[in-house]
Design a protein around this motif. Structure first.
Motif, mmCIF file in Angstrom:
data_model
loop_
_atom_site.group_PDB
_atom_site.id
_atom_site.type_symbol
_atom_site.label_atom_id
_atom_site.label_comp_id
_atom_site.label_asym_id
_atom_site.label_seq_id
_atom_site.Cartn_x
_atom_site.Cartn_y
_atom_site.Cartn_z
ATOM 1 N N ILE A 198 102.170 47.627 33.360
ATOM 2 C CA ILE A 198 102.698 47.073 34.612
ATOM 3 C C ILE A 198 103.703 48.041 35.238
ATOM 4 C CG2 ILE A 198 104.114 45.235 35.590
ATOM 5 C CD1 ILE A 198 101.316 44.340 35.098
ATOM 6 N N ARG A 199 104.574 48.623 34.424
ATOM 7 C CA ARG A 199 105.544 49.593 34.945
ATOM 8 C C ARG A 199 104.829 50.813 35.532
ATOM 9 N NH1 ARG A 199 110.765 48.685 34.190
ATOM 10 N NH2 ARG A 199 111.513 47.395 32.464
ATOM 11 N N ASN A 200 103.808 51.299 34.836
ATOM 12 C CA ASN A 200 103.058 52.446 35.353
ATOM 13 C C ASN A 200 102.367 52.105 36.670
ATOM 14 O OD1 ASN A 200 103.823 54.005 33.186
ATOM 15 N ND2 ASN A 200 101.984 53.581 31.993
ATOM 16 N N LEU A 201 101.857 50.875 36.765
ATOM 17 C CA LEU A 201 101.208 50.447 38.002
ATOM 18 C C LEU A 201 102.207 50.412 39.148
ATOM 19 C CD1 LEU A 201 98.657 49.295 39.400
ATOM 20 C CD2 LEU A 201 99.461 47.015 38.752
ATOM 21 N N SER A 202 103.398 49.860 38.878
ATOM 22 C CA SER A 202 104.436 49.802 39.913
ATOM 23 C C SER A 202 104.869 51.203 40.329
ATOM 24 C CB SER A 202 105.641 49.012 39.390
ATOM 25 O OG SER A 202 106.700 49.031 40.313
ATOM 26 N N LYS A 203 105.018 52.090 39.346
ATOM 27 C CA LYS A 203 105.431 53.463 39.645
ATOM 28 C C LYS A 203 104.351 54.215 40.420
ATOM 29 C CE LYS A 203 107.063 57.666 37.343
ATOM 30 N NZ LYS A 203 107.351 58.290 36.032
ATOM 31 N N LYS A 204 103.091 53.947 40.098
ATOM 32 C CA LYS A 204 101.973 54.645 40.743
ATOM 33 C C LYS A 204 101.943 54.387 42.240
ATOM 34 C CE LYS A 204 96.914 54.830 40.653
ATOM 35 N NZ LYS A 204 95.690 54.300 39.997
ATOM 36 N N TYR A 205 102.260 53.170 42.647
ATOM 37 C CA TYR A 205 102.150 52.800 44.058
ATOM 38 C C TYR A 205 103.490 52.874 44.800
ATOM 39 C CZ TYR A 205 97.335 51.376 43.460
ATOM 40 O OH TYR A 205 95.986 51.375 43.233
ATOM 41 N N GLN A 206 104.541 53.366 44.110
ATOM 42 C CA GLN A 206 105.803 53.574 44.807
ATOM 43 C C GLN A 206 105.626 54.703 45.829
ATOM 44 O OE1 GLN A 206 108.790 52.206 44.767
ATOM 45 N NE2 GLN A 206 108.628 50.742 43.077
ATOM 46 N N TYR A 222 109.449 42.213 36.458
ATOM 47 C CA TYR A 222 108.555 41.310 35.718
ATOM 48 C C TYR A 222 108.108 41.979 34.412
ATOM 49 C CZ TYR A 222 104.222 38.711 34.753
ATOM 50 O OH TYR A 222 103.222 37.993 34.157
ATOM 51 N N ALA A 223 107.799 43.273 34.481
ATOM 52 C CA ALA A 223 107.414 44.004 33.270
ATOM 53 C C ALA A 223 108.559 44.027 32.269
ATOM 54 C CB ALA A 223 106.991 45.431 33.634
ATOM 55 N N GLY A 224 109.783 44.123 32.778
ATOM 56 C CA GLY A 224 110.935 44.121 31.888
ATOM 57 C C GLY A 224 111.051 42.850 31.067
ATOM 58 N N LEU A 228 111.054 32.590 31.363
ATOM 59 C CA LEU A 228 110.375 31.963 32.498
ATOM 60 C C LEU A 228 111.257 31.869 33.749
ATOM 61 C CD1 LEU A 228 108.263 29.114 30.816
ATOM 62 C CD2 LEU A 228 107.482 31.299 31.734
ATOM 63 N N PRO A 229 112.562 31.541 33.629
ATOM 64 C CA PRO A 229 113.377 31.495 34.863
ATOM 65 C C PRO A 229 113.431 32.833 35.586
ATOM 66 C CG PRO A 229 114.491 30.348 33.071
ATOM 67 C CD PRO A 229 113.312 31.031 32.469
ATOM 68 N N ILE A 230 113.573 33.924 34.823
ATOM 69 C CA ILE A 230 113.642 35.239 35.467
ATOM 70 C C ILE A 230 112.276 35.629 36.022
ATOM 71 C CG2 ILE A 230 114.217 37.669 35.112
ATOM 72 C CD1 ILE A 230 116.101 36.812 32.914
ATOM 73 N N VAL A 231 111.226 35.306 35.276
ATOM 74 C CA VAL A 231 109.878 35.574 35.795
ATOM 75 C C VAL A 231 109.662 34.794 37.082
ATOM 76 C CG1 VAL A 231 107.417 35.223 35.334
ATOM 77 C CG2 VAL A 231 108.881 36.150 33.554
ATOM 78 N N GLY A 232 110.163 33.537 37.101
ATOM 79 C CA GLY A 232 110.056 32.737 38.326
ATOM 80 C C GLY A 232 110.794 33.377 39.490
ATOM 81 N N LYS A 233 111.970 33.964 39.220
ATOM 82 C CA LYS A 233 112.709 34.647 40.279
ATOM 83 C C LYS A 233 111.940 35.861 40.792
ATOM 84 C CE LYS A 233 117.356 33.209 38.870
ATOM 85 N NZ LYS A 233 118.690 33.664 38.422
ATOM 86 N N CYS A 234 111.297 36.581 39.870
ATOM 87 C CA CYS A 234 110.476 37.724 40.292
ATOM 88 C C CYS A 234 109.347 37.264 41.209
ATOM 89 C CB CYS A 234 109.915 38.453 39.069
ATOM 90 S SG CYS A 234 111.159 39.255 38.036
#
Length: 562
Positions: free
Chosen positions: A52-60, A89-91, A248-254
């Motif tokens: 997920i982190r690599n995916l986010s970095k790829k499209y930055q 979210y990956a974190g 789950l609360p932090i994932v919900g915030k994301c």
């Protein structure tokens, strides 16, 4: 209890221990299997978070790329927000992996060692008790056989004595000898009986303790050990679910952040950005006049046609071509004129404005260097031991020449810009109105400010940093005219993105700036875009620009509206 029954009891007890050994070993293997399961789940979470982190970095968006240019559109900014939220979210999946390792895997690995040691100790005690009761049983059997043997020997000795005593041919001495032998055998049989009775009493006591105390205690310890093992597995399985539930609360915030980013997209604002970026500034062509070749009359030129020049009258082909100019691709891909005269008026104005901004940035950099060298020279003058003040003069002279050269370049481009703006239709025309900026009254062209210059957050240029042109003027020079056309009262209140501390006092005489005192704390509402200025706020009514070099900025991570 006879021998057969005792042996049967011993065999049954040994079978029970064998069964318990197999079951407890299976329990340990189950804990190992569950630990392996959690470990594989943790590895899956780690790999998923990495992907997920690599995916986010790829499209930055890459720096100085087209994607960075497109960040002015709301849908591009929404996508960037989604990528950042996806990174957070990956974190959370990394947190799941870490908690599974620390709360379950590590704990179970330590518990397994304790479980194996405890199990080994209990079965060692069981085997020791078995060996002891078996040894006691063998002693009892040996004393019993010895007593039986001594009784038979005493009986034979007694029969021999009676036979010798009845035989008249036997001497008295032989009879006496047989009598003594019979008495000795009787005494030995009596001693064996006493020994056998003692061993029997001892064995019965030990056997009672073995079956009613020692073995039940060992079995109870094994049972307690098994219950603790099962309870530990239960706790780990609950933790396995809680680790997911905690994030789950932090994932919900994301996910909420992604939703809010999607809802912040403004199609109309984006379309206006496109219109502002590509509008040419040409007026629509006038009606084409009817040319009557049936009458010998001189053709006149309509006042509404594109051109009233002599050349256009003599060369109608040129006139037609100029009408269609906005729809024809430019085939002249050679050198670009310095004044961008090959572009439509609006695009030319933007290019000239951008060039002025670029030169203003260079002026500001030179001025920052000049200010730093001036302060250094002052330090050298006050403290000669730190350096020679004269050593700074050559560099100051060079910087002054560079500033003069750059300012002359700015004046040249501002002249072209003023010429373009004079020829362009009035901004008050209906087809020129735009919600992205506010039309200002015409102002005179000074050394560093062109006509109708926009404010520091105006949107004339594609880079959206036209404020550089006015900030690049020398701060302490009172003769330099610097104008800010933006009206802060008409703007939307910007959120704070951090704080800053003033390193030096700044008077802020020019419009659009704000005065600060040394050591004063302010809120940052717009960071430096590369032009040397930072926008700050003291309270709800006081905000403006200060030189970035005069303050120390502390930006907040993922700054929210204050």
């Amino acid at each position: 209890m006879d021998k057969a029954e005792t042996l049967l009891r011993e065999q049954q007890l040994k079978d029970q221990f064998d069964n318990l050994e197999k079951h407890t070993q299976w329990g340990i293997e189950f804990v190992e299997k569950y630990t392996k399961f959690v470990k594989e789940r943790s590895e899956i979470e780690t790999n998923y978070a990495k992907q997920i982190r690599n995916l986010s970095k790829k499209y930055q968006p890459k720096k100085n790329s087209k994607e960075e240019e497109e960040s002015k559109y709301t849908f591009c900014r929404a996508f960037l927000t989604t990528l950042n939220e996806l990174n957070d979210y990956a974190g959370q999946h990394e947190v799941i992996s870490e908690n599974l390792t620390s709360l379950i895997i590590t704990e179970l690995a330590r518990y397994l060692q304790e479980l194996k040691t405890e199990r080994k100790s209990h079965f060692h005690d069981g085997r020791k008790a078995q060996q002891h009761i078996e040894s006691s049983w063998k002693q009892l059997e040996a004393s019993k056989k010895r007593f039986e043997r001594e009784c038979k020997e005493a009986e034979r000795a007694q029969q021999y004595f009676e036979k010798m005593d009845a035989d008249i041919n036997v001497t008295k001495a032989d009879v006496e000898k047989a009598r003594q032998q019979a008495q000795m055998r009787h005494q030995m049989a009596s001693d064996s009986k006493s020994e056998y009775a003692a061993y029997l009493e001892k064995f019965n006591k030990e056997q009672n303790e073995h079956y009613y105390t020692i073995i039940p205690n060992i079995f109870q310890k094994l049972q307690d050990m098994e219950e603790k093992r099962i309870e530990r597995i239960s706790v780990c399985m609950k933790t396995f679910a809680d680790v997911d539930r905690q994030v789950l609360p932090i994932v919900g915030k994301c996910l909420d952040g992604m939703t809010n980013a999607a809802e912040s997209i403004e199609p109309k604002a984006d379309s206006k950005q496109v219109v502002e970026s590509f509008k040419s500034g040409f007026e629509p062509p006038g009606d084409v006049e009817f040319e009557d070749y049936g009458q010998a009359m001189k053709r006149t030129v309509s006042e509404t046609s594109l051109s009233n020049t002599k050349e256009s009258k003599e060369k109608p082909g040129v006139k037609a071509k100029s009408k269609l100019w906005p729809f024809i691709k430019n085939k002249n891909k050679g050198s670009v004129p310095e004044d961008f005269s090959h572009l439509p008026p609006e695009q030319r104005r933007k290019k000239l404005q951008g060039k002025i901004d670029e030169l203003s940035k260079d002026i500001q950099k030179e001025m920052d260097q000049r200010d730093a060298l001036t302060k250094m020279k002052d330090v050298y003058i006050k403290n000669p031991q730190m350096g020679d003040p004269a050593s700074v003069d050559p560099r100051l002279t060079e910087i002054g020449q560079n500033i003069e050269k750059l300012q002359s370049e700015v004046q040249k481009f501002e002249g072209w810009l003023a010429e373009v703006e004079e020829r362009m239709p009035s901004k008050s025309d209906s087809h020129r109105k735009s919600g992205l900026y506010e039309t200002q009254n015409s102002t005179t062209v000074s050394n560093n400010c062109a006509q109708d210059r926009e404010s520091p957050d105006g949107s004339y240029t594609e880079e959206q940093n036209s404020e550089v042109q006015v900030k690049a003027q020398p701060i302490p020079t009172p003769t330099t005219t610097t104008e800010f056309d933006d009206e802060f009262d008409d703007e939307e209140v910007l959120p704070t993105i951090g704080t800053c501390k003033a390193l030096y006092p700044f008077e802020g005489h020019n419009e659009g700036t704000i005065s600060v005192a040394e050591g004063e704390l302010l809120y940052v509402i717009e960071e430096d875009k590369g032009d040397g200025w930072t926008r700050v706020r003291r309270n709800e009514d006081e905000e403006g620009y200060v030189p970035t070099s005069y303050v120390e900025v502390f930006l907040e991570t993922n700054a929210k509206d204050s």
